[in-house]
Write an enzyme that holds these catalytic residues in place. Sequence first.
Site, PDB file in Angstrom:
ATOM      1  N   LYS A 244       0.852  -1.208   0.000  1.00 51.01           N
ATOM      2  CA  LYS A 244       0.000   0.000   0.000  1.00 51.01           C
ATOM      3  C   LYS A 244       0.876   1.242   0.000  1.00 51.01           C
ATOM      4  O   LYS A 244       1.698   1.436   0.892  1.00 51.01           O
ATOM      5  CB  LYS A 244      -0.906  -0.013   1.244  1.00 51.01           C
ATOM      6  CG  LYS A 244      -1.708   1.288   1.462  1.00 51.01           C
ATOM      7  CD  LYS A 244      -2.674   1.154   2.651  1.00 51.01           C
ATOM      8  CE  LYS A 244      -3.348   2.486   2.990  1.00 51.01           C
ATOM      9  NZ  LYS A 244      -4.250   2.406   4.153  1.00 51.01           N
ATOM     10  N   ASP A 249      -2.615   9.865   4.161  1.00 50.73           N
ATOM     11  CA  ASP A 249      -4.026   9.497   4.288  1.00 50.73           C
ATOM     12  C   ASP A 249      -4.761  10.530   5.136  1.00 50.73           C
ATOM     13  O   ASP A 249      -4.773  10.461   6.363  1.00 50.73           O
ATOM     14  CB  ASP A 249      -4.157   8.103   4.920  1.00 50.73           C
ATOM     15  CG  ASP A 249      -5.611   7.645   4.976  1.00 50.73           C
ATOM     16  OD1 ASP A 249      -6.475   8.322   4.390  1.00 50.73           O
ATOM     17  OD2 ASP A 249      -5.866   6.589   5.597  1.00 50.73           O
ATOM     18  N   LYS A 256     -10.167  12.597   8.361  1.00 49.87           N
ATOM     19  CA  LYS A 256      -9.787  12.129   9.698  1.00 49.87           C
ATOM     20  C   LYS A 256      -9.854  13.293  10.676  1.00 49.87           C
ATOM     21  O   LYS A 256      -9.396  14.394  10.367  1.00 49.87           O
ATOM     22  CB  LYS A 256      -8.372  11.537   9.676  1.00 49.87           C
ATOM     23  CG  LYS A 256      -8.296  10.189   8.974  1.00 49.87           C
ATOM     24  CD  LYS A 256      -6.911   9.577   9.091  1.00 49.87           C
ATOM     25  CE  LYS A 256      -6.793   8.293   8.288  1.00 49.87           C
ATOM     26  NZ  LYS A 256      -7.543   7.160   8.860  1.00 49.87           N
ATOM     27  N   ARG A 330      -7.596  -0.432   0.575  1.00 48.98           N
ATOM     28  CA  ARG A 330      -8.083  -1.653  -0.093  1.00 48.98           C
ATOM     29  C   ARG A 330      -8.452  -1.376  -1.545  1.00 48.98           C
ATOM     30  O   ARG A 330      -8.386  -2.266  -2.382  1.00 48.98           O
ATOM     31  CB  ARG A 330      -9.257  -2.230   0.704  1.00 48.98           C
ATOM     32  CG  ARG A 330     -10.448  -1.310   0.792  1.00 48.98           C
ATOM     33  CD  ARG A 330     -11.385  -1.675   1.915  1.00 48.98           C
ATOM     34  NE  ARG A 330     -10.872  -1.269   3.227  1.00 48.98           N
ATOM     35  CZ  ARG A 330     -11.457  -1.560   4.387  1.00 48.98           C
ATOM     36  NH1 ARG A 330     -12.559  -2.262   4.417  1.00 48.98           N
ATOM     37  NH2 ARG A 330     -10.925  -1.155   5.524  1.00 48.98           N
TER      38      ARG A 330
END
Length: 490
Positions: A244, A249, A256, A330
């Site tokens: 990954k 992120d 977040k 994913r």
Amino acid sequence: MKKETSAAVAEIYLVNADTPAELFQKTGSGRPTREELHHAATRLKDEKSHTFFPLPVPHFICFAPTEKNLSLAERLEKIRSTAADVVTVLRTEKCFEAEIIDTTWQNDEEVLAFMEGLYLADYHFDEFKKKKERAFRFSFRSLVVSEAQVARVEALCEEVKRARRLIDLPFSALNAAQLADAARETASKSGIKVEVWSEARLRQSGMGGLLGVNQGSIDKPSFTEMEYKPAKAVNKKPIVLVGKGIVFDAGGMNIKTGSYMDEMKTDMAGAAVVMGVVRAVAALKLPVYVKALMPATDNRLNGNAMVCGDILNMYDGTTVEVVNTDAEGRLILADAVAYGCKTFDPELVVTVATLTGAASRALGSQGIAAMQENADRYTESLLQAGARTHERLCFFPMWKEYEKELASKVADLKNCGSGSAGMITAAKFIKHFAGECPFVHLDVAGVEYLSKRDGYRGPGATAYGLRLLVEFLREYAENGGLEKARSSKK
Ligand code: BES
Ligand code: MG
Ligand code: ZN
């Protein structure tokens, strides 16, 4: 610049607690003194594994672990931590050169574990600081371990440190293109082929997962392939490692909150690890055919970012309803796994990813949450490599009931389930794209980054999983690959 005053070369004696007399005969150096050894032996009774004498030159007496009932794996880990403690003392003493003198440790694995502990503890991420740390120089004298063996340990540790640096680099210094550049640096003379896809190729091939996550970014995505295919490889079909590469992120539109974003520069740890594994396999000239695939982008948000309810068309034609944009890893792994399985017909596909908070909550920083399907025949060997390297894994079940969580009313799959057993439903999602190919998924969230130093690990990136996979491949090569190992067992 003021020159640092440092002590002369430190001496680190590896001795057995019960053989001090022998030590004198073998070194003939007159050091350490009888008094020191006596003192060291007394300290040992207090369960200290090494003793340190500051003057006139720092020297250390390090005992092989003496506790009974320790497994070999536990002994090796204890030895690595002792070595890390020694490095800590050397650093405070401003002594950056040390000679390791092994006289009575009879087991080469133990001596090599000590060297590994030293090399790994000598890591610092200071390139953005004015004040730089000094690197150590270790030299080595042993009766049981050859220079070539030590050189192999050093080469492996160099790859671990290189991966740790990539993970520690902030997003401002490592975007998706720069991650691909780090793979490109792998010189062709090492026997590794590197290919970086153009954005046009990503679009043509329909990598909808990677492109979907990238929609919210002002930077381009990257997709990097590495290949090491030695002439005498024990396997015909490659072992494909997929890492990954989320270079940051932010969570996308499901942004977040609070401090959850703090460490998200490390969300490309999987990519750094698989890149390091291929480089290490090449450096150690292991006769294994391996490939690494590294899909990469950040997961920021802008006016064009994907939103909840969007349906992505993935590489293999599966449609995916995005119910949470923060379940992005994913999506990019799925495309890479589908591409890898379709194109290379791998013997085994292994994904490495900082994928879920669930994995981190389940095991903390003590091990990898692992899942597998159709890969029973590899689990024992992975568990053993995990114990030997102390990069441990724990297999969670992949019961088919978990698949129901991913059912979508409007697409073939949803990108996440209800939340419980999150590491398993994430693995189930990726497994869908591996088809029948033997599949192992390593969720390294929680172990890839430590805010505090823990022996030779951290502070910062650990590249956890790199030594594990190299050890797994080393043993795989030694057994002549899976087919040979299986037929000899019959
Ligand atoms: N990169 C995170 C997972 C993570 C969490 C890594 C903590 C390291 C430390 C991943 O992309 C993520 O956001 N996962 C979500 C998935 C959820 C929305 C289904 C999670 O685990 O909360
Ligand atoms: Mg996320
Ligand atoms: Zn992520």
